[in-house]
Design an enzyme around this catalytic site. Structure first.
Site, PDB file in Angstrom:
ATOM      1  CD  GLU A   1      -0.587   3.061   3.480  1.00 50.16           C
ATOM      2  OE1 GLU A   1      -0.256   2.197   4.277  1.00 50.16           O
ATOM      3  OE2 GLU A   1       0.333   3.776   3.106  1.00 50.16           O
TER       4      GLU A   1
ATOM      5  CE  LYS B   1      -2.097  -1.365   3.756  1.00 51.29           C
ATOM      6  NZ  LYS B   1      -1.848  -2.508   3.991  1.00 51.29           N
ATOM      7  CB  THR B   2       3.744   2.379   2.217  1.00 55.45           C
ATOM      8  OG1 THR B   2       2.562   2.211   3.232  1.00 55.45           O
ATOM      9  CG2 THR B   2       4.542   3.639   2.291  1.00 55.45           C
TER      10      THR B   2
END
Length: 466
Positions: A167, A123-124
């Site tokens: 995110e 995600k990051t």
């Protein structure tokens, strides 16, 4: 006094409990940039805390009821804040609104075109790729990321553009609060065992997230990952939702034709609308290349020209703690990795060994959470067997209390069973000396985990230089 434009009335003078956290600090920064009078507290001083002060925030060290200003309009908390926190208790006594971090972020995305990136892993990185690429193209997006790009406090920004990239965290189901125009699901695996008991619960949770996509919006989802394919089968026929799959699978809508390693970069070729498109990803590893393809699909869904976006994605050079080079001393490179789930650990180790053929890879691993270790300790140990040697620390508890019988020994035993060369080291302060005794010129040392193992990189470099 009315709140500044773009600030919900309850967050005109917010107080953040745990303001230095990755998610909390980003929201605080955006509010400060929008003109809110931000305050908060954190357990200790950090570069992130100082960055927030530089933006005008008042930050107290330590938690106490007196930290809560008399004119505070709301208290912002994350799921990690316990009910007995004195600032939270003081807020409840005063009848102040208590706002969960995800609700605060959702409020900031009002009147924007939100793009939410979800998944068990990546995600990051994917959110960061989009933030960098869209900024490179002059679209000036707002963004909130779970890690810093290039400096403390660079995890969030209030931009003048209409796109907001965020995110979306599934760990506590808080991603159910968002209503994105474009949702990205990178993968779906069982994790966060304190909140999810089974894959069925995970799939149900992701299905709720997808159900929050705005009518006429788009789901971008992996065609390669089994958990993602299962989710696709559940949601693909929903009215008002366009589903775009991406990956190496032959049936992917955005198909990856080739990922070619080029040292610490990769060259990626995709088939998009019947035409081949080749671009560079400036970080190593197949998983990062696939993250870039997900970012490409998401940007295209928002109307960004594919060729322009593909070129701009090459501007992304990494995010802190995602295979971040910390330095070199005595001919030994030290790299930091946030990987803490077996899938992430395996992906980062494979990327490093592929990018640095001929070098020994030494890992300093710190397990994160007792619940995760209980459920995935064997798989963690098996992942560590990909390294030439490893040092395993005690479990970093974060928000959890110890679980009887759950220790790093579970990981160590599994690693040894898989043929790994393992050293158990419960004393974190002893690690630099241990590593110095193991490392030789040409080696790579990888500090790995989601806890404070990241602090060891500079100390290992200092010991190697001495």
């Amino acid at each position: 006094m009315a709140p500044a434009p773009g600030i919900p009335a309850t967050m005109d003078r917010p107080h953040f409990v745990g303001i230095g956290g990755a998610g909390m600090s980003g929201i605080a920064k955006i509010l400060a940039q929008r003109g809110a009078r931000v305050a908060g507290s954190d357990a200790r001083e950090s570069a992130t805390v100082q960055a927030l002060r530089d933006f005008g925030a008042t930050v107290h060290i330590g938690h106490a009821a007196g930290n809560l200003a008399p004119d505070a309009t709301a208290v912002i908390v994350s799921s990690a804040i316990r009910e007995d926190n004195p600032e939270l208790a003081a807020a409840r006594e005063r009848g102040l609104p208590v706002v969960h971090r995800s609700d605060a972020l959702a409020a900031l995305m009002t009147d924007t075109r939100p793009l939410a990136v979800a998944g068990t892993h990546g995600k990051t990185t994917t959110t960061s790729m989009l933030a960098v690429a869209l900024s490179t193209l002059g679209l000036d997006p707002s963004y909130a990321i779970g890690g810093d790009l290039d400096a403390p406090g660079s995890n969030a920004r209030h931009g003048a553009g209409e796109i907001f990239v965020a995110e979306a965290d599934e760990s506590d189901r808080s991603f159910h609060r968002y209503a994105p125009e474009v949702a990205v699901v990178l993968n779906v695996e069982l994790d966060h065992h304190a909140n999810y008991a089974s894959m069925d619960e995970i799939h149900d949770s992701f299905e709720v997230f997808v159900g929050r996509v705005r009518r006429g919006g788009t789901l971008v989802i992996s065609a390669d990952h089994p958990g993602a394919r299962e989710l696709t089968s559940r949601v693909r026929d929903r009215d008002g939702l366009t589903t775009v799959t991406y990956g190496l699978a032959e049936d992917a809508d955005l198909r990856v034709l080739a990922i070619t390693p080029r040292g610490l970069t990769s060259e990626v070729t995709v088939l998009l609308d019947g035409r081949e498109l080749t671009f560079t990803v400036s970080v190593p590893g197949r998983h990062y290349a696939l993250n870039a393809v997900a970012a490409l699909a998401a940007g295209v869904a928002l109307g960004v020209p594919a060729a322009d976006l593909a070129t701009a994605l090459g501007s992304y050079t990494g995010v802190k703690r995602r295979l971040q080079l910390k330095g070199e001393a005595g001919g030994v490179q030290v790299i930091d990795s946030y990987a803490h789930h077996p899938t992430e650990m395996t992906a980062d180790l494979e990327a490093i060994t592929q990018a640095a053929v001929g070098s020994r890879v030494l890992v300093v691993f710190q397990p994160h959470l007792y619940s995760r270790t209980r459920e995935l300790g064997v798989e963690m140990g098996q992942a560590l067997a990909l390294a030439d040697a490893c040092v395993v620390l005690d479990i970093y508890p974060a928000r959890e209390d110890p679980i009887p019988g759950v220790t790093s020994a579970m990981i160590i035993d599994a690693a040894r069973d898989a043929g790994a060369d393992v050293t158990a080291e419960p004393d974190k302060d002893a690690v630099p000396e241990v590593v110095c005794g193991m490392a030789k010129p040409g080696d790579l040392v990888l500090t790995m985990g989601a806890g404070d193992v990241t602090e060891l990189g500079p100390r290992i470099l200092a010991r190697l230089e001495s």
